[in-house]
Design a protein around this motif. Structure first.
Motif, PDB file in Angstrom:
ATOM      1  N   CYS A 323      41.194  46.450  28.136  1.00  0.00           N
ATOM      2  CA  CYS A 323      41.574  46.633  29.464  1.00  0.00           C
ATOM      3  C   CYS A 323      41.675  48.052  29.844  1.00  0.00           C
ATOM      4  CB  CYS A 323      43.168  46.004  29.729  1.00  0.00           C
ATOM      5  SG  CYS A 323      43.779  46.601  31.473  1.00  0.00           S
ATOM      6  N   PHE A 337      51.276  40.695  31.307  1.00  0.00           N
ATOM      7  CA  PHE A 337      50.508  41.353  32.436  1.00  0.00           C
ATOM      8  C   PHE A 337      51.196  42.197  33.335  1.00  0.00           C
ATOM      9  CE2 PHE A 337      47.815  40.112  36.392  1.00  0.00           C
ATOM     10  CZ  PHE A 337      47.094  41.379  36.340  1.00  0.00           C
ATOM     11  N   LYS A 344      41.411  45.070  38.693  1.00  0.00           N
ATOM     12  CA  LYS A 344      40.210  43.936  38.894  1.00  0.00           C
ATOM     13  C   LYS A 344      39.128  43.962  38.492  1.00  0.00           C
ATOM     14  CE  LYS A 344      43.112  43.013  43.289  1.00  0.00           C
ATOM     15  NZ  LYS A 344      43.259  43.032  44.705  1.00  0.00           N
ATOM     16  N   CYS A 345      38.935  44.516  37.100  1.00  0.00           N
ATOM     17  CA  CYS A 345      37.485  44.479  36.646  1.00  0.00           C
ATOM     18  C   CYS A 345      37.145  43.454  35.693  1.00  0.00           C
ATOM     19  CB  CYS A 345      37.577  45.674  35.748  1.00  0.00           C
ATOM     20  SG  CYS A 345      38.683  45.557  34.153  1.00  0.00           S
ATOM     21  N   TYR A 346      37.970  42.451  35.477  1.00  0.00           N
ATOM     22  CA  TYR A 346      37.863  41.217  34.755  1.00  0.00           C
ATOM     23  C   TYR A 346      37.208  41.241  33.656  1.00  0.00           C
ATOM     24  CZ  TYR A 346      38.331  39.807  39.966  1.00  0.00           C
ATOM     25  OH  TYR A 346      38.684  39.880  41.020  1.00  0.00           O
ATOM     26  N   CYS A 347      37.502  42.479  32.899  1.00  0.00           N
ATOM     27  CA  CYS A 347      36.951  42.597  31.435  1.00  0.00           C
ATOM     28  C   CYS A 347      37.744  41.742  30.574  1.00  0.00           C
ATOM     29  CB  CYS A 347      37.116  44.109  31.042  1.00  0.00           C
ATOM     30  SG  CYS A 347      36.103  45.220  31.901  1.00  0.00           S
ATOM     31  N   CYS A 348      39.078  41.733  31.112  1.00  0.00           N
ATOM     32  CA  CYS A 348      39.740  40.652  30.146  1.00  0.00           C
ATOM     33  C   CYS A 348      39.266  39.265  30.112  1.00  0.00           C
ATOM     34  CB  CYS A 348      41.236  40.703  30.718  1.00  0.00           C
ATOM     35  SG  CYS A 348      41.531  40.510  32.403  1.00  0.00           S
TER      36      CYS A 348
HETATM   37  S1  SF4 Z   1      41.309  42.648  35.256  1.00  0.00           S
HETATM   38 FE1  SF4 Z   1      42.020  42.533  33.431  1.00  0.00          FE
HETATM   39  S2  SF4 Z   1      40.981  44.132  32.146  1.00  0.00           S
HETATM   40 FE2  SF4 Z   1      40.868  44.468  34.307  1.00  0.00          FE
HETATM   41  S3  SF4 Z   1      42.589  45.811  34.739  1.00  0.00           S
HETATM   42 FE3  SF4 Z   1      43.028  43.760  35.537  1.00  0.00          FE
HETATM   43  S4  SF4 Z   1      44.178  43.156  33.592  1.00  0.00           S
HETATM   44 FE4  SF4 Z   1      42.986  44.718  32.886  1.00  0.00          FE
END
Ligand code: SF4
Ligand code: SF4
Length: 360
Positions: A323, A337, A344-348
Motif C-alpha cells: 500500500c 483499513f 484507490k490504486c487497488y494494489c492491495c
Molecule cells: S487501494 Fe489498497 S493499496 Fe491502494 S491506497 Fe487504498 S488501501 Fe492502499
C-alpha cells in the motif's frame, strides 16, 4: 502500418500453440533473433498454478522459447519482479521455471539484477537484462485490471521495476490517466521489439489477481504493443480503456494497425465480465458499464474504495507492504483499513492471495 495478428489457438497443446505462433510470426514484423540475446518478459504476477490464469501460461511461454532457440538466439533471458515478492522470484508453481529450464533459457530476478534509469525526473531501478538484451519481447496475459480496466503488453513492462519500488509510483501517478502516461514512458524505456498476449485462457471479473479464468481461444502478437492492447480491450467489450485513450491523446495513431488474420471487431465477447460491471452482462450492460467507467474515470472521487473481508484475511501483510498510502496495518490478527488515506490504486486487491479484498 504495423500488423497485428490474432489467431485461433484452442488449447495449450504443443501442436496448437506451435502452429498459432507460426501464423502470428509469419504475418507480422517479428524481429530476427539469430545470434541475439533475447529477453522475454512474461506476466508472473504471483507464483500461482496456471489453472488460475494469473500468469502467462507456461506452455505458451515454452512454445515461444522453443521457437526462439530453434531460430538461433545466442542467449534467452526470462524475467519478472512482481510486487508481492518477498524472497527470490519463484516461478515453480506456475510451471514457468520448468519451461525456462527445458528451453535452455535463464531466469532473471529483477529484484536482484537491476540498474538505475532516469525516467520522468525519477531515478528508478529497472531490470539490467534490458541492457544486456538485443531483443525485448513482452508476453502478457489476457486479463482485466481493476485500475486500468485491462492489462496487456504495455502494462506488463511495469514489472521491469523491481518489487516494492513500484508502490510509490502509484502514489505519484494516482489516476488511471496519469498512470497510463507513465506506463508509456516505461514501455518506451524498455525498447520492446515485439509483444504477445496469451489469450487461450483469459481472466474476467476482478483481475488481475482475483478474477475467473475464461476460455478465449486466441493467441495474439504485434510489434505494436498499443495496437495489441487495443485489440484485447475491444475483444473484452470495452469501448475504450485508459491506456489507449491516454496514448492516443499523447500520440494520435499510436494504436493503429492492420489485421492480416482475425479482426478484433468480429471477436467481441459481449458477456465478458468487465471492470465496473460486476456480472455477466447483455449488450445493455455493456453500454451501461462503458458509461459508468467513463464517469468513474472522469472523477477520481467516484471510483470505489476496496472493502476487506476480515473472515478471509490471513494477516499475511502483503497488502500492507504494497500500500503506497500506508492506509493498511495488521491488528488483532487481521487487516485494518484507514479509509481516508486510500488513494484507490487497488494494489492491495492485486496482491491478496486469499480473495479477502473486493472493489465494488
Ligand atoms: S487501494 Fe489498497 S493499496 Fe491502494 S491506497 Fe487504498 S488501501 Fe492502499
Ligand atoms: S487482506 Fe489479503 S493480503 Fe491483506 S493481510 Fe489479509 S490476506 Fe493478506
Amino acid at each position: 502500418m504495423t500488423r497485428c495478428a490474432i489467431t485461433e489457438c484452442r488449447d495449450y497443446t504443443e501442436k496448437e500453440l506451435d502452429s498459432a505462433l507460426l501464423r502470428i510470426i509469419e504475418n507480422t514484423e517479428f524481429p530476427e533473433v539469430n545470434g541475439k540475446t533475447v529477453l522475454v518478459k512474461p506476466n508472473i504476477l504471483s507464483d500461482a498454478p496456471r489453472e488460475k490464469a494469473i500468469t502467462t501460461d507456461s506452455r505458451a511461454l515454452s512454445a515461444l522459447l522453443r521457437y526462439i532457440r530453434e531460430k538461433g538466439a545466442s542467449k534467452i533471458i526470462v524475467g519478472d519482479s512482481p510486487g508481492t515478492q518477498t524472497g527470490k522470484l519463484s516461478a515453480r508453481l506456475s510451471g514457468i521455471e520448468e519451461a525456462i529450464r527445458e528451453n535452455g533459457a535463464v531466469l532473471s530476478d529483477f529484484r536482484e539484477e537491476n540498474r538505475v534509469h532516469s525516467i520522468d525526473g525519477l531515478n528508478l531501478p529497472m531490470a539490467s537484462a534490458l541492457d544486456e538484451a538485443d531483443i525485448v519481447l513482452s508476453f502478457a496475459k489476457f486479463k482485466t485490471h481493476q485500475l486500468m480496466s485491462a492489462t496487456g503488453s504495455v502494462k506488463n513492462m511495469f514489472g521491469t521495476i523491481p518489487g516494492l519500488n513500484k508502490s510509490p509510483l502509484h502514489f505519484r501517478y494516482r489516476t488511471p490517466e496519469s498512470f497510463a502516461a507513465f506506463l508509456m514512458k516505461i514501455y518506451q524505456e524498455c525498447h520492446v521489439d515485439y509483444a504477445f498476449i496469451d489469450a487461450v485462457i483469459g481472466m474476467e471479473g476482478p483481475g488481475p489477481g482475483s478474477g475467473t479464468p475464461r476460455h478465449i481461444g486466441l493467441l495474439m502478437g504485434s510489434a505494436n504493443g498499443y495496437a495489441l492492447d487495443r485489440a484485447e480491450a475491444m475483444i473484452m467489450g470495452y469501448a475504450s480503456v485508459p491506456l489507449i485513450e491516454t496514448a492516443e491523446k499523447i500520440q494520435p495513431g499510436i494504436s493503429e494497425a492492420s489485421f492480416p488474420l482475425l479482426h478484433p471487431s468480429s471477436l467481441i465477447i459481449k458477456d465478458y465480465i468487465r471492470i465496473g460491471e460486476g456480472k455477466k452482462g447483455t449488450f445493455r450492460s455493456l453500454v451501461i458499464g462503458t458509461v459508468l467507467n467513463f464517469f468513474r474515470r472522469s472523477s477520481t472521487d467516484s471510483r470505489p474504495r476496496p472493502s476487506f473481508d476480515i473472515s478471509k484475511c490471513k494477516a499475511c501483510s502483503r497488502c500492507v507492504n504494497v500500500c503506497p498510502a500506508k492506509a493498511l496495518k495488521i491488528a488483532d490478527g487481521h487487516v485494518v483499513f484507514e479509509k481516508k488515506k486510500c488513494i484507490k490504486c487497488y494494489c492491495c486487491h492485486e496482491m491478496c492471495p486469499f480473495d479477502a479484498i473486493k472493489i465494488k
